[in-house]
Design an enzyme around this catalytic site. Structure first.
Site, short mmCIF file in Angstrom:
data_model
loop_
_atom_site.label_atom_id
_atom_site.label_comp_id
_atom_site.label_asym_id
_atom_site.label_seq_id
_atom_site.Cartn_x
_atom_site.Cartn_y
_atom_site.Cartn_z
N ARG A 46 0.86 -1.19 0.00
CA ARG A 46 0.00 0.00 0.00
C ARG A 46 0.89 1.24 0.00
O ARG A 46 2.11 1.14 0.13
CB ARG A 46 -1.03 -0.01 1.14
N ASP A 220 -2.02 10.98 -2.23
CA ASP A 220 -2.41 9.92 -3.17
C ASP A 220 -2.74 10.47 -4.55
O ASP A 220 -2.62 9.76 -5.56
CB ASP A 220 -3.58 9.11 -2.61
O1 MRU Z 1 -4.57 3.28 2.10
P1 MRU Z 1 -3.08 3.46 2.00
O2 MRU Z 1 -2.34 2.93 3.17
O3 MRU Z 1 -2.55 2.98 0.68
O4 MRU Z 1 -2.92 5.05 2.03
C1 MRU Z 1 -1.63 5.58 1.95
C2 MRU Z 1 -1.61 7.05 2.14
O5 MRU Z 1 -2.63 7.70 2.26
C3 MRU Z 1 -0.28 7.72 2.06
O6 MRU Z 1 -0.24 8.86 2.88
C4 MRU Z 1 -0.04 8.15 0.61
O7 MRU Z 1 -0.14 7.05 -0.26
C5 MRU Z 1 1.24 8.82 0.42
S1 MRU Z 1 2.52 7.63 0.53
C6 MRU Z 1 3.91 8.13 0.03
#
Ligand code: MRU
Length: 335
Positions: A46, A220
């Site tokens: 993730r 994201d």
């Molecule tokens: O649901 P996830 O754990 O994939 O969400 C990740 C995040 O929100 C992070 O803050 C984002 O991907 C930035 S990572 C460099």
């Protein structure tokens, strides 16, 4: 040295299963694109840049069997998670190379190298912001696990820590899946960076008591006007930081910038299984029969962002649109 979230060797994608951390370091070895899609969907891997790289290797694995066309493999991988733009950029980097008759494995490797290099540059670009800071607050996990290596938000913290070893990090626990307390705290502890995990509800307390010098998060997806999506709860932190005059920075590689979405209202927000909210790890904490809602991300308006830490330096939100040409020069065109 930061941990490495994944690596590709012997025509297999090897991943640390992030659902098992910090209790156990379990490796998964994937040989098929459908296995990679499932690993992204279930959050074995993730974090926006990391799922982009995993998907790029998923495309490379698909190219090794006649069962998959580039379009079919891309469709499967695109269906896994909707919010992180990096996923779509990683898929496209390999899909287009495959369509041109180039080697998909080489294209995936090149994509990974680019992401790792950009995160390294984010570290150098963002570290001066923390040169004299005592305390920084971060949300979710935007470290090596989320990006293959270095991190986005954690990259400047890593670099700043070398010259400012007293730097202290408040780590939001980040319900419902606890990426802060499980993953960010694990990365910081491995590297001897002082930190404390705080309940998500506690960030406002520390921000309003002037115990935080800066907030630094990942993203994201960043829209053309500087609105950005990040882990649910980011919006609240940004508003409270603004209210208390605390600078709020967002660190991201080029693959997170979606210049074709004019504003944050155009960013798709993933809604995940309500069970994630009703449980704390494996233990159900809400009464049977209570429903839940579970948006995985929220969108923070650009007006709350002090600056974006990019591979090319720190820019103001109103300058984001102007980065498009540079981002294109340094990477392939987004899908
Ligand atoms: O649901 P996830 O754990 O994939 O969400 C990740 C995040 O929100 C992070 O803050 C984002 O991907 C930035 S990572 C460099």
């Amino acid at each position: 040295m930061p941990v490495r979230a994944l690596w590709y060797r012997g025509h297999s994608l090897h991943l640390i299963d992030q659902r098992e951390l910090p209790a156990r370091r379990v490796l998964r070895h994937l040989k098929r694109v459908d296995e990679v899609a499932e690993a992204i969907r279930t959050m074995v891997v993730r974090g926006a840049p990391a799922i982009g790289v995993a998907a790029a290797y998923g495309m490379a694995l698909a190219s090794r069997t006649p069962r998959w066309t580039s379009e079919k493999a891309a469709r499967l991988l695109r269906s896994t998670r909707p919010t992180a733009f990096d996923l779509f950029v990683g898929i496209e980097a390999v899909r287009s190379a495959w369509a041109r008759g180039e080697d998909p494995e080489a294209a995936a490797r090149a994509y990974e190298t680019r992401v790792v290099d950009e995160c390294h540059r984010i570290g150098t670009a963002g570290a001066p912001l923390l040169a004299s800071a005592h305390t920084v607050l971060t949300h979710c996990n935007a470290g090596a696990l989320a990006t293959v290596k270095w991190g986005t938000a954690l990259a400047p913290i890593r670099v700043a820590h070398e010259t400012n070893p007293k730097l202290f990090v408040f780590v939001d626990e980040t319900r419902p899946l606890l990426q802060g307390s499980r993953l960010t705290a694990w990365e910081l502890a491995r590297e001897g960076i002082a930190h404390a995990v705080i309940a998500d509800n506690a960030a406002g307390y520390y921000l309003s008591h002037h115990e935080v010098d800066a907030v630094l998060v990942g993203a994201d997806r960043i829209a053309r006007n500087g609105d950005f999506a990040n882990k649910i709860g980011t919006y609240e932190k940004a508003v409270v930081a603004h209210e208390n005059g605390v600078p709020f920075y967002v660190a991201a590689p080029w693959s997170t910038f979606d210049f074709r979405r004019p504003t944050g209202a155009d960013i798709p927000v993933e809604e995940r299984d309500p069970e994630e909210v009703l449980r704390l790890t494996d233990v159900r904490v809400a009464p049977r029969g209570s429903p839940a809602r579970n948006p995985a991300f929220d969108v923070t308006p650009a007006k709350y962002v002090t600056g974006f830490v990019t591979p090319a330096g720190v820019v103001r939100p109103r300058e984001v649109a102007r980065l498009e040409a540079k981002a294109r020069r340094e990477s392939r065109p987004p899908p």
